[in-house]
Design a protein around this motif. Structure first.
Motif, PDB file in Angstrom:
ATOM      1  N   VAL A 178      23.160  47.758  46.730  1.00 19.33           N
ATOM      2  CA  VAL A 178      21.865  48.777  47.554  1.00 19.33           C
ATOM      3  C   VAL A 178      21.355  49.311  46.988  1.00 19.33           C
ATOM      4  O   VAL A 178      20.364  49.627  46.560  1.00 19.33           O
ATOM      5  N   ILE A 179      21.426  49.270  44.909  1.00 17.46           N
ATOM      6  CA  ILE A 179      20.291  49.120  43.771  1.00 17.46           C
ATOM      7  C   ILE A 179      19.158  48.501  44.519  1.00 17.46           C
ATOM      8  O   ILE A 179      18.054  48.668  43.656  1.00 17.46           O
ATOM      9  N   THR A 180      19.408  47.118  44.390  1.00 21.41           N
ATOM     10  CA  THR A 180      18.095  45.846  45.080  1.00 21.41           C
ATOM     11  C   THR A 180      17.493  46.379  46.058  1.00 21.41           C
ATOM     12  O   THR A 180      16.599  46.544  45.937  1.00 21.41           O
ATOM     13  N   ALA A 181      18.247  47.031  47.055  1.00 27.83           N
ATOM     14  CA  ALA A 181      17.555  47.350  48.312  1.00 27.83           C
ATOM     15  C   ALA A 181      16.102  48.492  48.024  1.00 27.83           C
ATOM     16  O   ALA A 181      15.456  48.743  48.659  1.00 27.83           O
ATOM     17  N   VAL A 182      17.686  48.893  47.349  1.00 25.25           N
ATOM     18  CA  VAL A 182      15.832  50.251  46.759  1.00 25.25           C
ATOM     19  C   VAL A 182      14.996  49.928  46.498  1.00 25.25           C
ATOM     20  O   VAL A 182      13.859  50.798  46.648  1.00 25.25           O
ATOM     21  N   ALA A 183      15.252  49.167  45.833  1.00 24.98           N
ATOM     22  CA  ALA A 183      14.368  48.907  44.369  1.00 24.98           C
ATOM     23  C   ALA A 183      13.224  47.769  45.342  1.00 24.98           C
ATOM     24  O   ALA A 183      11.841  48.276  45.028  1.00 24.98           O
ATOM     25  N   ILE A 184      12.613  47.403  46.228  1.00 21.03           N
ATOM     26  CA  ILE A 184      12.914  46.551  46.948  1.00 21.03           C
ATOM     27  C   ILE A 184      11.359  47.513  48.307  1.00 21.03           C
ATOM     28  O   ILE A 184      11.039  47.439  48.051  1.00 21.03           O
ATOM     29  N   GLY A 185      12.524  48.507  48.490  1.00 24.01           N
ATOM     30  CA  GLY A 185      11.781  49.284  48.690  1.00 24.01           C
ATOM     31  C   GLY A 185      10.651  50.000  48.590  1.00 24.01           C
ATOM     32  O   GLY A 185      10.075  49.918  48.842  1.00 24.01           O
ATOM     33  N   GLY A 186      10.907  50.770  46.928  1.00 23.44           N
ATOM     34  CA  GLY A 186      10.446  51.361  46.778  1.00 23.44           C
ATOM     35  C   GLY A 186       9.408  50.125  46.129  1.00 23.44           C
ATOM     36  O   GLY A 186       7.883  50.931  46.461  1.00 23.44           O
ATOM     37  N   ALA A 187       9.039  49.084  46.183  1.00 25.43           N
ATOM     38  CA  ALA A 187       8.242  48.043  45.619  1.00 25.43           C
ATOM     39  C   ALA A 187       7.064  47.596  46.894  1.00 25.43           C
ATOM     40  O   ALA A 187       5.630  47.662  46.753  1.00 25.43           O
ATOM     41  N   ARG A 188       8.020  47.782  47.941  1.00 28.93           N
ATOM     42  CA  ARG A 188       6.954  47.387  48.749  1.00 28.93           C
ATOM     43  C   ARG A 188       6.313  48.888  50.002  1.00 28.93           C
ATOM     44  O   ARG A 188       5.402  48.829  50.669  1.00 28.93           O
ATOM     45  N   ARG A 189       6.478  49.870  49.494  1.00 24.13           N
ATOM     46  CA  ARG A 189       6.340  51.227  49.581  1.00 24.13           C
ATOM     47  C   ARG A 189       4.240  51.651  49.029  1.00 24.13           C
ATOM     48  O   ARG A 189       3.975  50.445  48.298  1.00 24.13           O
ATOM     49  N   PRO A 190       3.295  51.985  49.591  1.00 25.68           N
ATOM     50  CA  PRO A 190       2.180  51.583  49.378  1.00 25.68           C
ATOM     51  C   PRO A 190       1.531  52.498  47.753  1.00 25.68           C
ATOM     52  O   PRO A 190       2.452  53.619  47.579  1.00 25.68           O
ATOM     53  N   ARG A 191       0.966  51.276  47.001  1.00 27.19           N
ATOM     54  CA  ARG A 191       0.719  52.233  46.315  1.00 27.19           C
ATOM     55  C   ARG A 191       0.047  53.411  46.105  1.00 27.19           C
ATOM     56  O   ARG A 191      -1.236  53.389  46.726  1.00 27.19           O
ATOM     57  N   PRO A 192      -0.049  54.450  44.795  1.00 27.71           N
ATOM     58  CA  PRO A 192      -0.380  55.504  44.801  1.00 27.71           C
ATOM     59  C   PRO A 192      -2.084  54.823  44.349  1.00 27.71           C
ATOM     60  O   PRO A 192      -1.993  53.877  43.446  1.00 27.71           O
TER      61      PRO A 192
END
Length: 410
Positions: free
Chosen positions: A188-202
């Protein structure tokens, strides 16, 4: 420096000196044979260590740097793997082959060491693949974009990721149910981290990365180090081994930097490789050589005979399933080459045996024989695979082509 923190000045000089000498020796030998730098780092560590010249000893500072080097090695291994490219049949075939290797390896480990946990660790070493060692060879031979290159990449990726997860589980010491819950929490922690990494960068973050790329700010590098520290801390907090955290951090960081414009991404990667392969990773391998039980290896004929036995077992346990489960259209020589590449193992052998010896799960003599077999595999298997594929030239860097992973890495 605190009196409780031991630092030996001569060791502080000799360890980086060995790290400098290793690529020099590898470069001088390149006209005759291509030997990964990691082999010489370990051999030079043995030479300066307690069992040979007795010039250098592992003190507190060098040991701490070695642990940082291990974490960075795993991080860079995870960073190199592009699972998006390998997904599908190549990854499924490689995963099935690795599971067969694990089943066979557990039987072999039980025969070698009847203690269940110790035997499992011994067998697990035989399921590893040195992707970082064979990847530059494939790149220089022009194999990476080919279907054969994808098969080797998938085999190597599973041969890195699978053993790391297995080590994390075996070292946890928890029951099966608790281990499953812990792995689920980490997933779950990894999925959250990967999800955050794949979001468009500000936009502000992209501007800051570019603005500090060549200044003391180094925002991108500092962010990646934060990701590494966070994932390692999460793994340790959940009572998993730090290897899993470091490896996962590499995967997350690759996604985080994936949409940065090419030149900037290359600069960031060069900086990370400089920290890893230029500083921390060589310290880990030199220190591994210093800890190598040379006396146990050469002092007992039985232990020395284990080296060729383990070489054969690497081929049988790791290489044979990979070759047999290759696509039906792959020729016999290509199957043999795939098996040889898949059997090439050293960095993870050093990592796992070091952990096992420190935890008391593996005799240092068996560890020395396994590492010796890994050295033999790195020296012989890739060259034999190239000969089967019809490319007998020693792999050398292509002019103007900056490889993302040095042959020393994995």
């Amino acid at each position: 420096m605190s009196a409780d923190f031991e630092v030996q000045p001569l060791t502080l000089i000799l360890v980086p000196a060995a790290a400098v000498a290793a690529p020099l020796i590898a470069d001088r030998l390149l006209r005759w044979i291509a030997v990964p730098t990691v082999v010489f780092e370990i051999l030079l560590g043995v030479l300066i260590g307690p069992d040979a010249l007795n010039w250098a000893h592992v003190d507190d500072l060098i040991d701490a740097l070695s642990q940082f080097g291990l974490a960075m090695l795993m991080f860079l291994a995870g960073y190199e793997i592009d699972f998006a490219r390998l997904r599908g049949r190549p990854l499924r075939r490689a995963g099935t082959a690795w599971l067969i290797s694990v089943a066979v390896a557990l039987v072999v480990g039980a025969v070698i060491n009847p203690k269940p946990l110790d035997g499992a660790f011994t067998g697990l070493v035989l399921t590893t693949t040195a992707l970082g060692t064979i990847l530059p060879i494939l790149r220089d031979a022009g194999e990476l974009p080919t279907p054969f290159g994808s098969l080797v990449m998938a085999t190597g990726a599973v041969g890195e990721f699978g053993p790391i997860i297995a080590v994390a589980v075996l070292l946890s010491g928890n029951s099966a149910g608790r281990t499953a819950l812990i792995l689920a929490a980490y997933a779950v922690i990894t999925a959250v981290a990967i999800g955050g990494a794949r979001r468009p960068r500000p936009a502000w973050m992209t501007r800051l990365i570019r603005r500090t790329l060549r200044t003391s700010g180094q925002f991108a590098v500092r962010t990646v180090i934060l990701v590494l520290a966070t994932m390692v801390a999460a793994a340790v907090w959940l009572e998993l081994d730090m290897l899993l955290g470091a490896f996962t951090a590499g995967i997350v960081s690759r996604l985080l930097l994936s949409d940065i414009p090419g030149p900037a991404e290359e600069v960031i990667e060069a900086k990370l490789e400089g920290i890893g392969f230029g500083f921390l990773v060589p310290v880990f391998f030199v220190v591994s050589g210093m800890k190598f039980d040379l006396e146990a290896l050469i002092g007992d004929p039985g232990t020395l005979l284990l080296v060729p036995l383990f070489v054969v077992l690497l081929l049988a346990v790791r290489g044979l399933p990979a070759a047999l489960l290759a696509p039906a259209g792959l020729g016999r020589r290509d199957r043999g080459a795939l098996g040889l590449y898949g059997s090439t193992a050293l960095p993870l052998v050093v990592v796992i045996t070091t952990i096992e010896v420190d935890a008391g799960h593996l005799p240092s003599s068996t560890s020395a024989a396994l590492v010796g077999a890994g050295m033999v595999s790195v020296l012989l298997f890739p060259l034999a695979a190239q000969r089967l594929r019809g490319d007998v030239r020693p792999p050398a860097a292509v002019e103007g082509d900056r490889p993302r992973v040095n042959a020393e890495s994995w």
